[in-house]
Design a protein around this motif. Structure first.
Motif, PDB file in Angstrom:
ATOM      1  N   GLY A 148      -3.747  -2.220 -13.423  1.00  0.00           N
ATOM      2  CA  GLY A 148      -2.880  -2.689 -12.351  1.00  0.00           C
ATOM      3  C   GLY A 148      -3.365  -4.002 -11.772  1.00  0.00           C
ATOM      4  O   GLY A 148      -4.330  -4.600 -12.255  1.00  0.00           O
ATOM      5  N   THR A 149      -2.717  -4.432 -10.719  1.00  0.00           N
ATOM      6  CA  THR A 149      -3.115  -5.669 -10.038  1.00  0.00           C
ATOM      7  C   THR A 149      -3.779  -5.377  -8.695  1.00  0.00           C
ATOM      8  O   THR A 149      -4.185  -6.298  -8.010  1.00  0.00           O
ATOM      9  N   ASN A 150      -3.838  -4.112  -8.319  1.00  0.00           N
ATOM     10  CA  ASN A 150      -4.449  -3.681  -7.054  1.00  0.00           C
ATOM     11  C   ASN A 150      -3.791  -4.341  -5.844  1.00  0.00           C
ATOM     12  O   ASN A 150      -4.432  -4.637  -4.852  1.00  0.00           O
ATOM     13  N   GLU A 151      -2.474  -4.550  -5.925  1.00  0.00           N
ATOM     14  CA  GLU A 151      -1.737  -5.179  -4.820  1.00  0.00           C
ATOM     15  C   GLU A 151      -1.099  -4.167  -3.883  1.00  0.00           C
ATOM     16  O   GLU A 151      -0.378  -4.540  -2.966  1.00  0.00           O
ATOM     17  N   GLY A 152      -1.363  -2.906  -4.103  1.00  0.00           N
ATOM     18  CA  GLY A 152      -0.854  -1.855  -3.233  1.00  0.00           C
ATOM     19  C   GLY A 152      -1.710  -0.615  -3.409  1.00  0.00           C
ATOM     20  O   GLY A 152      -2.567  -0.557  -4.294  1.00  0.00           O
ATOM     21  N   MET A 153      -1.485   0.355  -2.563  1.00  0.00           N
ATOM     22  CA  MET A 153      -2.234   1.608  -2.680  1.00  0.00           C
ATOM     23  C   MET A 153      -1.819   2.349  -3.939  1.00  0.00           C
ATOM     24  O   MET A 153      -0.654   2.309  -4.336  1.00  0.00           O
TER      25      MET A 153
END
Length: 133
Positions: free
Chosen positions: A38-43
């Motif tokens: 993922g991009t770790n831009e959200g939980m």
């Protein structure tokens, strides 16, 4: 009081795992951490689950304290769950509730009982059905 159904719309496009979530006029992202692609831009979904339980617990306790005029000045809730790929019907969520304010022992006990009465807690501790169309 007019009760309405709670709904959400979730969209995933070519952004790999970054997911758009729309609910009741609000918008957030869910995603996976970078080590899972993922991009770790959200939980992550597990974090959203803990956030739902924690926020519901806090709101339920606050509503009760306000209604009963209990001098609760705040609360902090720490939550933990196993990794998502380990979740199953035996999964345990650890929840530590810290109550703040000049509370006596009876008030603390009562607020801890009330914490288990939040709707999300009830859903998570009873069998539910998910119907996919």
């Amino acid at each position: 009081m007019n009760k309405k159904q709670i709904t959400a719309v979730v969209e995933l496009d070519q952004s790999r795992y970054k997911t758009k979530i729309f609910a009741d006029g609000h918008f957030i992202y869910a995603d996976e951490p970078e080590y899972l692609g993922g991009t770790n831009e959200g939980m992550a979904p597990g974090g959203l689950l803990l956030a739902s339980l924690g926020s519901c617990t806090a709101i339920t306790v606050r509503m009760y304290a306000d209604r009963k005029q209990i001098p609760l000045t705040g609360l902090t809730i720490h939550l933990a769950i196993c990794a998502e790929d380990e979740m199953n019907e035996g999964t345990v969520i650890e929840r530590k509730i810290e109550l703040h304010g000049d509370l006596d022992e009876e008030q603390r006990k009562r607020l801890m009982i009330i914490a288990d009465k939040c709707p999300i807690h009830k859903i998570l501790t009873h069998p539910i059905k998910i119907i996919s169309n």
